[in-house]
Design a protein around this motif. Structure first.
Motif, PDB file in Angstrom:
ATOM      1  N   GLN A   1       0.875  -1.260   0.043  1.00 58.52           N
ATOM      2  CA  GLN A   1       0.143   0.164   0.141  1.00 58.52           C
ATOM      3  C   GLN A   1       0.832   1.258  -0.080  1.00 58.52           C
ATOM      4  N   VAL A   2       0.642   2.126  -1.193  1.00 57.11           N
ATOM      5  CA  VAL A   2       1.670   3.134  -1.198  1.00 57.11           C
ATOM      6  C   VAL A   2       0.954   4.329  -0.108  1.00 57.11           C
ATOM      7  N   GLN A   3       1.672   4.934   0.588  1.00 59.60           N
ATOM      8  CA  GLN A   3       1.553   5.756   1.501  1.00 59.60           C
ATOM      9  C   GLN A   3       2.468   7.069   1.491  1.00 59.60           C
ATOM     10  N   PHE A   4       1.577   8.222   1.896  1.00 59.75           N
ATOM     11  CA  PHE A   4       2.660   9.431   2.001  1.00 59.75           C
ATOM     12  C   PHE A   4       2.104  10.274   3.169  1.00 59.75           C
ATOM     13  N   VAL A   5       2.862  10.466   4.197  1.00 60.71           N
ATOM     14  CA  VAL A   5       2.733  11.281   5.297  1.00 60.71           C
ATOM     15  C   VAL A   5       3.378  12.349   5.286  1.00 60.71           C
ATOM     16  N   GLU A   6       2.612  13.673   5.111  1.00 63.92           N
ATOM     17  CA  GLU A   6       3.445  14.947   5.307  1.00 63.92           C
ATOM     18  C   GLU A   6       3.411  15.490   6.674  1.00 63.92           C
ATOM     19  N   SER A   7       4.391  16.276   6.914  1.00 65.87           N
ATOM     20  CA  SER A   7       4.489  16.898   8.148  1.00 65.87           C
ATOM     21  C   SER A   7       5.416  18.410   8.161  1.00 65.87           C
ATOM     22  N   GLY A   8       5.462  19.131   9.430  1.00 67.03           N
ATOM     23  CA  GLY A   8       6.372  20.014   9.272  1.00 67.03           C
ATOM     24  C   GLY A   8       5.500  21.561   9.231  1.00 67.03           C
ATOM     25  N   GLY A   9       4.342  21.642   8.584  1.00 68.87           N
ATOM     26  CA  GLY A   9       3.477  22.829   8.455  1.00 68.87           C
ATOM     27  C   GLY A   9       3.094  23.557   9.473  1.00 68.87           C
ATOM     28  N   GLY A  10       2.748  24.852   9.389  1.00 70.02           N
ATOM     29  CA  GLY A  10       2.701  25.783  10.655  1.00 70.02           C
ATOM     30  C   GLY A  10       2.410  27.119  10.146  1.00 70.02           C
ATOM     31  N   LEU A  11       2.082  27.794  11.010  1.00 74.65           N
ATOM     32  CA  LEU A  11       1.974  29.493  10.879  1.00 74.65           C
ATOM     33  C   LEU A  11       3.247  30.033  10.960  1.00 74.65           C
ATOM     34  N   VAL A  12       3.625  30.749   9.892  1.00 75.96           N
ATOM     35  CA  VAL A  12       4.853  31.808   9.987  1.00 75.96           C
ATOM     36  C   VAL A  12       4.630  33.218   9.518  1.00 75.96           C
ATOM     37  N   GLN A  13       5.487  33.938  10.014  1.00 73.72           N
ATOM     38  CA  GLN A  13       5.424  35.102   9.477  1.00 73.72           C
ATOM     39  C   GLN A  13       5.892  35.328   8.039  1.00 73.72           C
ATOM     40  N   PRO A  14       5.624  36.443   7.272  1.00 70.60           N
ATOM     41  CA  PRO A  14       6.262  36.569   6.040  1.00 70.60           C
ATOM     42  C   PRO A  14       7.942  36.769   6.010  1.00 70.60           C
ATOM     43  N   GLY A  15       8.496  36.282   5.272  1.00 63.67           N
ATOM     44  CA  GLY A  15       9.978  36.170   5.546  1.00 63.67           C
ATOM     45  C   GLY A  15      10.637  35.010   6.303  1.00 63.67           C
ATOM     46  N   GLY A  16       9.712  34.468   6.903  1.00 63.33           N
ATOM     47  CA  GLY A  16      10.176  33.238   7.707  1.00 63.33           C
ATOM     48  C   GLY A  16      10.475  31.704   6.835  1.00 63.33           C
ATOM     49  N   SER A  17      10.874  30.945   7.734  1.00 61.02           N
ATOM     50  CA  SER A  17      11.096  29.544   7.100  1.00 61.02           C
ATOM     51  C   SER A  17      10.464  28.535   7.731  1.00 61.02           C
ATOM     52  N   LEU A  18      10.383  27.334   6.969  1.00 62.99           N
ATOM     53  CA  LEU A  18       9.777  26.155   7.214  1.00 62.99           C
ATOM     54  C   LEU A  18      10.310  25.053   6.663  1.00 62.99           C
ATOM     55  N   ARG A  19      10.525  23.904   7.370  1.00 61.05           N
ATOM     56  CA  ARG A  19      10.901  22.538   6.403  1.00 61.05           C
ATOM     57  C   ARG A  19      10.003  21.692   6.447  1.00 61.05           C
ATOM     58  N   LEU A  20       9.248  21.067   5.470  1.00 61.83           N
ATOM     59  CA  LEU A  20       8.466  20.060   5.426  1.00 61.83           C
ATOM     60  C   LEU A  20       9.077  18.840   4.997  1.00 61.83           C
ATOM     61  N   SER A  21       8.510  17.938   5.769  1.00 64.26           N
ATOM     62  CA  SER A  21       8.990  16.185   5.474  1.00 64.26           C
ATOM     63  C   SER A  21       7.836  15.516   4.973  1.00 64.26           C
TER      64      SER A  21
END
Length: 114
Positions: A1-21
């Protein structure tokens, strides 16, 4: 069974950074091109970035070029998206997928707001 589980999102201010997995399972991860997509309110789902099997070549949508970096760790069956200099227009649900398959994960919400 093929599965993809995304994580790492959130609320950030303009100019900020996030890393998604994205944790992938159910197939031989290292044999497949992987991609990130996003869908913003009122817009169609958009291809954001793709990366080749060994990670040597990446392609980006013009809107994110120079700000986002896609990468992968084949030993961990994990795809990443480093997002810098975030803008309000980057607000969307982000999904990962191997384009060969029709399976989608639940996505992870990214909200860029002051």
């Amino acid at each position: 069974q093929v599965q993809f589980v995304e994580s790492g999102g959130g609320l950030v201010q303009p100019g900020g950074s996030l890393r998604l997995s994205c944790a992938a399972s159910g197939f031989t991860f290292s044999n497949y091109v992987m991609s990130w997509y996003r869908q913003a309110p009122g817009k169609e789902r958009e291809l954001v970035a793709s990366i080749t099997t060994g990670g040597s070549t990446a392609n980006y949508a013009e809107s994110v070029k120079g700000r986002f970096t896609i990468s992968r760790d084949n030993a961990k069956n994990t795809l990443y998206l480093q997002m810098n200099s975030l803008k309000p227009e980057d607000t969307a649900v982000y999904y990962c997928r191997a384009p060969r398959f029709v399976t989608w994960g639940q996505g992870t919400q990214v909200t860029v707001s002051s």
